[in-house]
Scaffold this motif. Structure first.
Motif, short mmCIF file in Angstrom:
data_model
loop_
_atom_site.label_atom_id
_atom_site.label_comp_id
_atom_site.label_asym_id
_atom_site.label_seq_id
_atom_site.Cartn_x
_atom_site.Cartn_y
_atom_site.Cartn_z
N HIS A 1 1.03 -1.20 0.11
CA HIS A 1 0.00 0.04 -0.13
C HIS A 1 1.01 1.31 0.01
N GLN A 2 0.70 2.29 -1.16
CA GLN A 2 1.54 3.40 -1.15
C GLN A 2 1.25 4.19 0.04
N ALA A 3 2.21 5.08 0.70
CA ALA A 3 2.12 5.97 1.39
C ALA A 3 1.12 7.14 1.28
N VAL B 1 1.22 11.23 5.69
CA VAL B 1 0.23 11.12 6.67
C VAL B 1 0.16 9.51 7.35
N LYS B 2 0.17 8.75 6.21
CA LYS B 2 0.28 7.41 6.57
C LYS B 2 1.43 6.52 6.03
N PRO B 3 2.49 6.01 6.63
CA PRO B 3 3.49 5.43 5.94
C PRO B 3 3.15 4.45 4.88
N ALA B 4 3.84 3.74 4.06
CA ALA B 4 3.64 2.86 3.10
C ALA B 4 3.73 1.48 3.75
N VAL B 5 2.77 0.35 3.48
CA VAL B 5 3.01 -0.77 3.86
C VAL B 5 3.77 -1.70 3.15
N THR B 6 4.99 -2.02 3.54
CA THR B 6 5.80 -3.09 2.57
C THR B 6 6.15 -4.39 3.20
N LEU B 7 6.62 -5.28 2.29
CA LEU B 7 6.98 -6.68 2.67
C LEU B 7 8.53 -6.52 2.47
#
Length: 152
Positions: free
Chosen positions: A73-75, A84-90
């Motif tokens: 999910h992009q930041a 506002v909301k950081p990216a979600v990364t694996l």
């Protein structure tokens, strides 16, 4: 007052038992092993992350493994461009780094244990050397003893 004395005796006995436990050779050896192992792990981790992985990354095209990731999910940014909301990364690259780290540490510990076993085996072999033959005097005394036992 008697109850307080009994409690103090229990605490003293407990502390004495604890001191005996701590001063046993195995516990002290284990503590030293844990401390040395932790320091050894840091050294090998540094070797892997600072020397081995950059060379591997260079060999396969200049890749830094800790930067490898898949963005789920992009930041989210506001109008001013602030996150506002950081990216979600694996972060699979970090997983690769830690896995290689583990393999090298495991191999190094295996080599150390194998080396220690060889030293221990040599020490045991030296300890099990057959004792020298008894001197003539001891043999003569043994014969006299055996003859005296036969006479009884």
């Amino acid at each position: 007052m008697l109850q307080i004395k009994n409690e103090l005796k229990k605490e003293t006995k407990f502390l004495d038992d604890f001191k005996r436990f701590i001063m046993r050779g195995n516990v002290v050896d284990m503590a030293v092993g844990i401390i040395v192992g932790g320091a050894f792990g840091k050294i090998v981790s540094s070797l892997v992350s600072d020397i081995v992985m950059p060379l591997v990354g260079l060999l396969i095209g200049g890749i830094n493994f800790t930067d490898l990731h898949v963005t789920l999910h992009q930041a989210v940014k506001n109008a001013a461009g602030e996150i506002v909301k950081p990216a979600v990364t694996l972060n699979y690259g970090n997983f690769i780094q830690v896995s290689v780290d583990f393999l090298i540490i495991s191999f190094a510990i295996f080599l150390m244990i194998k080396l220690m076993a060889q030293f221990r085996q040599k020490k045991e072999e030296q300890a099990t050397v057959t004792p020298p033959a008894p001197s003539e005097e001891v043999q003569l005394l043994t014969q006299i003893r055996d003859l005296l036992q036969k006479e009884k």
